[in-house]
Design a protein around this motif. Sequence first.
Motif, PDB file in Angstrom:
ATOM      1  N   PRO A   1       0.876  -1.438   0.155  1.00 50.92           N
ATOM      2  CA  PRO A   1      -0.028   0.151  -0.124  1.00 50.92           C
ATOM      3  C   PRO A   1       1.104   1.033  -0.028  1.00 50.92           C
ATOM      4  O   PRO A   1       2.350   1.560   0.434  1.00 50.92           O
ATOM      5  N   ASP A   2       0.443   1.833  -0.797  1.00 53.04           N
ATOM      6  CA  ASP A   2       1.682   3.166  -0.919  1.00 53.04           C
ATOM      7  C   ASP A   2       0.924   4.295  -0.111  1.00 53.04           C
ATOM      8  O   ASP A   2      -0.492   5.027   0.585  1.00 53.04           O
ATOM      9  N   VAL A   3       2.105   4.865   1.693  1.00 53.57           N
ATOM     10  CA  VAL A   3       2.283   5.716   1.997  1.00 53.57           C
ATOM     11  C   VAL A   3       1.639   6.947   1.643  1.00 53.57           C
ATOM     12  O   VAL A   3       0.523   7.050   2.353  1.00 53.57           O
ATOM     13  N   PHE A   4       2.264   7.267   0.972  1.00 59.29           N
ATOM     14  CA  PHE A   4       1.742   8.847   0.001  1.00 59.29           C
ATOM     15  C   PHE A   4       1.258   9.699  -0.643  1.00 59.29           C
ATOM     16  O   PHE A   4       0.885  10.439  -0.964  1.00 59.29           O
ATOM     17  N   GLY A   5      -0.448   8.002  -1.265  1.00 60.32           N
ATOM     18  CA  GLY A   5      -1.365   8.140  -2.051  1.00 60.32           C
ATOM     19  C   GLY A   5      -1.036   8.284  -3.553  1.00 60.32           C
ATOM     20  O   GLY A   5      -1.542   8.588  -4.660  1.00 60.32           O
ATOM     21  N   LEU A   6       0.752   8.185  -3.844  1.00 56.61           N
ATOM     22  CA  LEU A   6       1.189   8.433  -5.505  1.00 56.61           C
ATOM     23  C   LEU A   6       1.610   6.851  -5.888  1.00 56.61           C
ATOM     24  O   LEU A   6       1.544   5.465  -4.760  1.00 56.61           O
ATOM     25  N   PRO A   7       1.899   7.134  -6.881  1.00 60.29           N
ATOM     26  CA  PRO A   7       2.208   5.434  -7.123  1.00 60.29           C
ATOM     27  C   PRO A   7       4.051   5.003  -7.182  1.00 60.29           C
ATOM     28  O   PRO A   7       4.053   6.176  -6.373  1.00 60.29           O
ATOM     29  N   PRO A   8       4.161   3.622  -6.132  1.00 61.44           N
ATOM     30  CA  PRO A   8       5.700   3.920  -5.708  1.00 61.44           C
ATOM     31  C   PRO A   8       6.334   4.266  -7.380  1.00 61.44           C
ATOM     32  O   PRO A   8       5.960   4.303  -8.105  1.00 61.44           O
ATOM     33  N   GLY A   9       7.162   4.836  -6.807  1.00 61.97           N
ATOM     34  CA  GLY A   9       8.587   5.484  -7.435  1.00 61.97           C
ATOM     35  C   GLY A   9       9.136   6.901  -8.333  1.00 61.97           C
ATOM     36  O   GLY A   9       9.455   7.083  -8.705  1.00 61.97           O
ATOM     37  N   VAL A  10       7.844   7.567  -7.159  1.00 61.93           N
ATOM     38  CA  VAL A  10       7.669   8.935  -7.639  1.00 61.93           C
ATOM     39  C   VAL A  10       8.024   9.112  -6.809  1.00 61.93           C
ATOM     40  O   VAL A  10       8.284   9.357  -5.194  1.00 61.93           O
ATOM     41  N   PRO A  11       9.803  10.468  -7.472  1.00 56.29           N
ATOM     42  CA  PRO A  11      10.491  10.706  -6.101  1.00 56.29           C
ATOM     43  C   PRO A  11      10.056  11.973  -4.813  1.00 56.29           C
ATOM     44  O   PRO A  11       9.105  12.694  -5.532  1.00 56.29           O
ATOM     45  N   ILE A  12      10.117  12.232  -4.742  1.00 57.44           N
ATOM     46  CA  ILE A  12       9.933  12.897  -3.885  1.00 57.44           C
ATOM     47  C   ILE A  12      10.120  14.272  -3.423  1.00 57.44           C
ATOM     48  O   ILE A  12       9.043  14.734  -3.444  1.00 57.44           O
ATOM     49  N   TRP A  13      10.819  14.380  -4.501  1.00 54.60           N
ATOM     50  CA  TRP A  13      10.935  15.720  -4.647  1.00 54.60           C
ATOM     51  C   TRP A  13       9.695  16.223  -5.411  1.00 54.60           C
ATOM     52  O   TRP A  13       9.769  18.042  -6.130  1.00 54.60           O
ATOM     53  N   LYS A  14       9.348  15.195  -6.339  1.00 52.43           N
ATOM     54  CA  LYS A  14       8.064  15.510  -7.830  1.00 52.43           C
ATOM     55  C   LYS A  14       6.558  14.941  -6.790  1.00 52.43           C
ATOM     56  O   LYS A  14       5.865  15.450  -7.454  1.00 52.43           O
ATOM     57  N   ARG A  15       6.160  15.546  -5.922  1.00 56.09           N
ATOM     58  CA  ARG A  15       5.162  14.968  -5.258  1.00 56.09           C
ATOM     59  C   ARG A  15       4.748  16.063  -4.417  1.00 56.09           C
ATOM     60  O   ARG A  15       5.701  16.927  -4.454  1.00 56.09           O
ATOM     61  N   PRO A  16       3.495  16.615  -4.825  1.00 57.93           N
ATOM     62  CA  PRO A  16       3.464  18.080  -4.499  1.00 57.93           C
ATOM     63  C   PRO A  16       3.361  18.119  -3.279  1.00 57.93           C
ATOM     64  O   PRO A  16       3.515  16.954  -2.616  1.00 57.93           O
ATOM     65  N   ARG A  17       3.454  19.029  -3.067  1.00 61.28           N
ATOM     66  CA  ARG A  17       3.385  20.011  -1.165  1.00 61.28           C
ATOM     67  C   ARG A  17       1.999  19.843  -0.776  1.00 61.28           C
ATOM     68  O   ARG A  17       1.011  19.811  -1.807  1.00 61.28           O
ATOM     69  N   THR A  18       1.667  19.914   0.311  1.00 59.57           N
ATOM     70  CA  THR A  18       0.953  19.813   1.835  1.00 59.57           C
ATOM     71  C   THR A  18       0.685  20.616   2.455  1.00 59.57           C
ATOM     72  O   THR A  18       1.207  22.216   2.478  1.00 59.57           O
TER      73      THR A  18
END
Length: 106
Positions: free
Chosen positions: A25-42
């Motif tokens: 299960p993905d912890v961040f709600g994004l597909p696995p393999g998305v780097p942290i610097w590309k995740r949307p900001r909270t």
Amino acid sequence: MTTPPPDQRIEAAAARVEENIKERPDVFGLPPGVPIWKRPRTPKSPAQEKRQLREQRRRVRDAERRRLAARQSRRPRPRQNRIGSAAAPRDARALAPEPDFTDGLW
């Protein structure tokens, strides 16, 4: 340069890792393999935003004070202690009572 033949054990381990990545299960709600610097900001609350800006202003102000202190410490200073130490004997001679030459000791 030749490539070695594929090792079955390495291939099996790589396949297991890929399966585990897809199944977890993905912890961040994004597909696995998305780097942290590309995740949307909270989004931050206005209070958090104000606090962060206040801390940033304080950091900038403190850095400015440190730079000013560093500049001031490199400025040449008048050598008051040398002037004072040279003037002390002169003042002492000027304030000493004049010798009396009438008693014949001179």
